[in-house]
Design a protein around this motif. Sequence first.
Motif, mmCIF file in Angstrom:
data_model
loop_
_atom_site.group_PDB
_atom_site.id
_atom_site.type_symbol
_atom_site.label_atom_id
_atom_site.label_comp_id
_atom_site.label_asym_id
_atom_site.label_seq_id
_atom_site.Cartn_x
_atom_site.Cartn_y
_atom_site.Cartn_z
ATOM 1 N N ALA B 250 0.827 -1.208 0.000
ATOM 2 C CA ALA B 250 0.000 0.000 0.000
ATOM 3 C C ALA B 250 0.861 1.257 0.000
ATOM 4 N N ALA B 251 2.036 1.170 0.622
ATOM 5 C CA ALA B 251 2.936 2.324 0.675
ATOM 6 C C ALA B 251 3.694 2.513 -0.642
ATOM 7 N N GLY B 252 3.625 1.495 -1.524
ATOM 8 C CA GLY B 252 4.335 1.603 -2.793
ATOM 9 C C GLY B 252 5.843 1.685 -2.640
ATOM 10 N N VAL B 253 6.394 0.946 -1.680
ATOM 11 C CA VAL B 253 7.849 1.023 -1.452
ATOM 12 C C VAL B 253 8.599 0.613 -2.718
ATOM 13 N N ARG B 254 9.722 1.290 -2.926
ATOM 14 C CA ARG B 254 10.486 1.013 -4.138
ATOM 15 C C ARG B 254 11.160 -0.345 -4.094
ATOM 16 N N PHE B 255 11.603 -0.738 -2.891
ATOM 17 C CA PHE B 255 12.212 -2.053 -2.758
ATOM 18 C C PHE B 255 11.960 -2.608 -1.370
ATOM 19 N N ALA B 256 11.653 -3.887 -1.325
ATOM 20 C CA ALA B 256 11.586 -4.614 -0.055
ATOM 21 C C ALA B 256 11.741 -6.088 -0.371
ATOM 22 N N ALA B 257 12.250 -6.831 0.573
ATOM 23 C CA ALA B 257 12.272 -8.290 0.460
ATOM 24 C C ALA B 257 11.693 -8.835 1.753
ATOM 25 N N ILE B 258 10.797 -9.804 1.625
ATOM 26 C CA ILE B 258 10.109 -10.361 2.785
ATOM 27 C C ILE B 258 10.026 -11.862 2.635
ATOM 28 N N ASN B 259 9.570 -12.514 3.706
ATOM 29 C CA ASN B 259 9.402 -13.966 3.614
ATOM 30 C C ASN B 259 8.039 -14.302 3.033
ATOM 31 N N PRO B 260 7.968 -15.314 2.165
ATOM 32 C CA PRO B 260 6.650 -15.813 1.768
ATOM 33 C C PRO B 260 5.962 -16.452 2.988
ATOM 34 N N PRO B 261 4.633 -16.505 2.993
ATOM 35 C CA PRO B 261 3.918 -17.083 4.136
ATOM 36 C C PRO B 261 4.420 -18.485 4.475
ATOM 37 N N GLY B 262 4.639 -18.725 5.763
ATOM 38 C CA GLY B 262 5.058 -20.055 6.218
ATOM 39 C C GLY B 262 6.529 -20.347 6.032
ATOM 40 N N LYS B 263 7.222 -19.469 5.297
ATOM 41 C CA LYS B 263 8.659 -19.685 5.051
ATOM 42 C C LYS B 263 9.430 -18.638 5.846
ATOM 43 N N ARG B 264 9.671 -18.944 7.105
ATOM 44 C CA ARG B 264 10.110 -17.957 8.077
ATOM 45 C C ARG B 264 11.602 -18.055 8.364
#
Lengths: 276, 276
Positions: B250-264
């Motif tokens: 929603a913030a339209g960040v230019r770059f981010a990397a996160i974990n997919p659900p369940g892959k912590r």
Amino acid sequence: MTQATRADEDEAPPTADAGRSPTAARRLLRDGLYDGPTGSLAAGRLQTALVLLPEQEALAFATYCQRNPKALPLLAMSRPGERRCPQLGADIDLARDLPAYRVVEEGVVAPDEPPDIEDLWRPDLVAFALGTAQPLEIGLLQAGLELRHRAEAHAAPLYETNIPMEKAGPFGARMWVSMRPFYPADAIRAIEAASRFPKGHGAPVHFGDPGAIGIDRLSKPDLNPPSRVRDGEVPVFWASARTAEAALLAAGVRFAAINPPGKRLITDWEIDRARG
Amino acid sequence: MTQATRADEDEAPPTADAGRSPTAARRLLRDGLYDGPTGSLAAGRLQTALVLLPEQEALAFATYCQRNPKALPLLAMSRPGERRCPQLGADIDLARDLPAYRVVEEGVVAPDEPPDIEDLWRPDLVAFALGTAQPLEIGLLQAGLELRHRAEAHAAPLYETNIPMEKAGPFGARMWVSMRPFYPADAIRAIEAASRFPKGHGAPVHFGDPGAIGIDRLSKPDLNPPSRVRDGEVPVFWASARTAEAALLAAGVRFAAINPPGKRLITDWEIDRARG
């Protein structure tokens, strides 16, 4: 302390409700009508330590707080440059609502403690509201425990320890602690009562031998008068918000404004919000 | 899920201890030998959601987490650019230790989920490790409660709600929740058990009428399959770490990397450190 002030009788008296109303108490401070400790203002409302730092250091300081929640429980952060802090209170003005401001410039505490920092305000300042021992002490009193320093009519003695804080960026001072003496059975009750206030330093960090945490002499606090420890009593040590000032000075920050001890930011929060 | 992998028989088998040892589990993931959910790896160790963001957005995101601890309990923050995270584990490599990475560019999720982000790593990335429902679910199971979605062999159904999050900078999505159905007596026990894990979403945010929090149809989750709700059962809703992804998009960040659900991210922390 009383709420007697230099209130101008021609005006609507701003002090009338300051003992109970956080809005009235902040107005009293904002108008420069009182510059003493905040302990007896706005009964039942949470009071916090305040650290104002330029945005450049703010991420590291937020990290420092996150890593050291015992000494620096982070209750709120402001938007950079915003003098209001709606999270904590409807009408807060961060540049005026402390009784006095302690200003740090180039890593040194300025000699004066001005009643406001409107002239020093910068558009990049971020506010950190940190938990203090206020809710903890109220919890101890409610548990029927005597607070020695209050009986002695002074603030709790504070000591720098050798307890390392987790570092973050330039911030990494040793922990400061406050000391309250109790007989062992009361110390246990104090630990129980305090553990219910994780946002107000929570359970103590040590009791007994002061030397074990790097305190040479209980009779020589680094700040405030000593408290008498009776035969059979044990000194009990809590993490102190004074750690924040130590960290700012040790980091040599170019600018910061903080609250002097005992002169805290009055919030709208019920004191119970410091509970876990 | 089993720990069976494509481990090369010529090497010392990296999977041997991955069910128990966090170091072995991370090595398995780092070496690209497993890319599934982490739930059955490193039993008894806390697993966290991971958000990697450029320093430019990091202060606002830290503030967002601080203001919304129910959905985004902040367990650790890294130093900008540092791929290690010694707070959480001795040997962590933030660019390689997830089974897969979900990459956000210009506010859009990239179609691929690479096994590492070494090529995408930037010297200004700050890591946020956030609590998930992992310790909560273990606590519910230990309390003798059945988790319907586990019985149905899928992840808990997730819903976007109309519950507003406290805003901070560009971040301000609505809360996402997970749903678990219980009979009322069990719901009460679930609330009791969950409240002991404040760093794992803690007590639920709602139970009963889904419409009251903006959920139209329980049978149509926004993510994951639905869970059957039996006659007499009430749906119980917990804040979900999925809120972080919603906020980044929603913030339209230019770059981010996160974990997919369940892959912590697997940490060295005992799971009990998510308790209050």
